[in-house]
Design a protein around this motif. Structure first.
Motif, PDB file in Angstrom:
ATOM      1  N   SER A  15     -43.750  17.199  56.722  1.00  0.00           N
ATOM      2  CA  SER A  15     -43.014  18.399  56.331  1.00  0.00           C
ATOM      3  C   SER A  15     -43.930  19.611  56.244  1.00  0.00           C
ATOM      4  O   SER A  15     -43.568  20.710  56.682  1.00  0.00           O
ATOM      5  CB  SER A  15     -42.331  18.156  54.985  1.00  0.00           C
ATOM      6  N   ILE A  16     -45.118  19.430  55.694  1.00  0.00           N
ATOM      7  CA  ILE A  16     -46.071  20.535  55.597  1.00  0.00           C
ATOM      8  C   ILE A  16     -46.561  20.936  56.987  1.00  0.00           C
ATOM      9  O   ILE A  16     -46.781  22.123  57.261  1.00  0.00           O
ATOM     10  CB  ILE A  16     -47.236  20.154  54.664  1.00  0.00           C
ATOM     11  N   ALA A  17     -46.719  19.956  57.877  1.00  0.00           N
ATOM     12  CA  ALA A  17     -47.160  20.277  59.237  1.00  0.00           C
ATOM     13  C   ALA A  17     -46.115  21.104  59.977  1.00  0.00           C
ATOM     14  O   ALA A  17     -46.458  21.961  60.793  1.00  0.00           O
ATOM     15  CB  ALA A  17     -47.459  18.997  60.008  1.00  0.00           C
ATOM     16  N   ARG A  18     -44.834  20.875  59.690  1.00  0.00           N
ATOM     17  CA  ARG A  18     -43.775  21.633  60.368  1.00  0.00           C
ATOM     18  C   ARG A  18     -43.632  23.033  59.794  1.00  0.00           C
ATOM     19  O   ARG A  18     -43.399  23.994  60.531  1.00  0.00           O
ATOM     20  CB  ARG A  18     -42.442  20.886  60.239  1.00  0.00           C
ATOM     21  N   GLN A  19     -43.710  23.133  58.453  1.00  0.00           N
ATOM     22  CA  GLN A  19     -43.547  24.430  57.792  1.00  0.00           C
ATOM     23  C   GLN A  19     -44.663  24.608  56.761  1.00  0.00           C
ATOM     24  O   GLN A  19     -44.496  24.268  55.588  1.00  0.00           O
ATOM     25  CB  GLN A  19     -42.184  24.525  57.113  1.00  0.00           C
ATOM     26  N   THR A  50     -44.230  26.125  53.060  1.00  0.00           N
ATOM     27  CA  THR A  50     -43.580  25.388  51.966  1.00  0.00           C
ATOM     28  C   THR A  50     -44.506  24.346  51.349  1.00  0.00           C
ATOM     29  O   THR A  50     -44.039  23.459  50.630  1.00  0.00           O
ATOM     30  CB  THR A  50     -42.302  24.698  52.476  1.00  0.00           C
ATOM     31  N   ALA A  51     -45.798  24.464  51.608  1.00  0.00           N
ATOM     32  CA  ALA A  51     -46.749  23.445  51.147  1.00  0.00           C
ATOM     33  C   ALA A  51     -46.738  23.281  49.623  1.00  0.00           C
ATOM     34  O   ALA A  51     -46.813  22.161  49.112  1.00  0.00           O
ATOM     35  CB  ALA A  51     -48.156  23.778  51.627  1.00  0.00           C
ATOM     36  N   GLY A  52     -46.623  24.377  48.900  1.00  0.00           N
ATOM     37  CA  GLY A  52     -46.647  24.293  47.437  1.00  0.00           C
ATOM     38  C   GLY A  52     -45.488  23.509  46.861  1.00  0.00           C
ATOM     39  O   GLY A  52     -45.673  22.616  46.030  1.00  0.00           O
ATOM     40  N   SER A  53     -44.272  23.822  47.302  1.00  0.00           N
ATOM     41  CA  SER A  53     -43.104  23.118  46.763  1.00  0.00           C
ATOM     42  C   SER A  53     -43.045  21.672  47.244  1.00  0.00           C
ATOM     43  O   SER A  53     -42.659  20.779  46.492  1.00  0.00           O
ATOM     44  CB  SER A  53     -41.820  23.862  47.130  1.00  0.00           C
ATOM     45  N   VAL A  54     -43.449  21.449  48.498  1.00  0.00           N
ATOM     46  CA  VAL A  54     -43.439  20.080  49.015  1.00  0.00           C
ATOM     47  C   VAL A  54     -44.450  19.225  48.263  1.00  0.00           C
ATOM     48  O   VAL A  54     -44.174  18.076  47.893  1.00  0.00           O
ATOM     49  CB  VAL A  54     -43.717  20.065  50.537  1.00  0.00           C
ATOM     50  N   THR A  55     -45.626  19.787  47.986  1.00  0.00           N
ATOM     51  CA  THR A  55     -46.660  19.037  47.278  1.00  0.00           C
ATOM     52  C   THR A  55     -46.230  18.701  45.857  1.00  0.00           C
ATOM     53  O   THR A  55     -46.422  17.572  45.392  1.00  0.00           O
ATOM     54  CB  THR A  55     -47.974  19.843  47.255  1.00  0.00           C
ATOM     55  N   SER A  56     -45.622  19.658  45.173  1.00  0.00           N
ATOM     56  CA  SER A  56     -45.181  19.374  43.799  1.00  0.00           C
ATOM     57  C   SER A  56     -44.072  18.327  43.786  1.00  0.00           C
ATOM     58  O   SER A  56     -44.071  17.427  42.934  1.00  0.00           O
ATOM     59  CB  SER A  56     -44.734  20.656  43.103  1.00  0.00           C
ATOM     60  N   ASN A  57     -43.144  18.409  44.730  1.00  0.00           N
ATOM     61  CA  ASN A  57     -42.095  17.394  44.806  1.00  0.00           C
ATOM     62  C   ASN A  57     -42.668  16.034  45.190  1.00  0.00           C
ATOM     63  O   ASN A  57     -42.192  14.999  44.723  1.00  0.00           O
ATOM     64  CB  ASN A  57     -41.028  17.813  45.814  1.00  0.00           C
TER      65      ASN A  57
END
Length: 90
Positions: A39-43, A46-53
């Motif tokens: 997900s981070i590689a695609r967008q 959004t790394a911050g929200s993806v990492t926290s989730n």
């Protein structure tokens, strides 16, 4: 077969099943991390929200493994069925 031996054998099988939960927990956590990295590689924005989730999901998955370990320890070292059986035959 002695009923006490049967209780101990059943407790060991229950401990093995509970510890097998740890293997499945590891596989589940690996799947969570892989999905987050993709997900981070695609967008990247959004790394911050993806990492926290991702960390919330990892924490929830880890509790499952810890509960499995706790159940295995209880069944092996503090089996609650043995005193019940010993009181019933006394």
């Amino acid at each position: 077969m002695d009923p006490l031996a049967l209780i101990i054998v059943a407790a060991h099988f229950a401990a093995v099943i509970a510890l097998f939960n740890g293997v499945l927990t590891t596989l589940g956590q690996a799947k969570i991390v892989v999905a987050a990295i993709e997900s981070i590689a695609r967008q990247p924005e959004t790394a911050g929200s993806v990492t926290s989730n991702m960390f919330v999901g990892l924490a929830m998955g880890e509790t499952s493994g810890i509960y499995g370990l706790l159940i295995a320890i209880i069944m092996l070292f503090a089996n609650p069925l043995i005193p019940i059986y010993l009181n019933a035959i006394a």
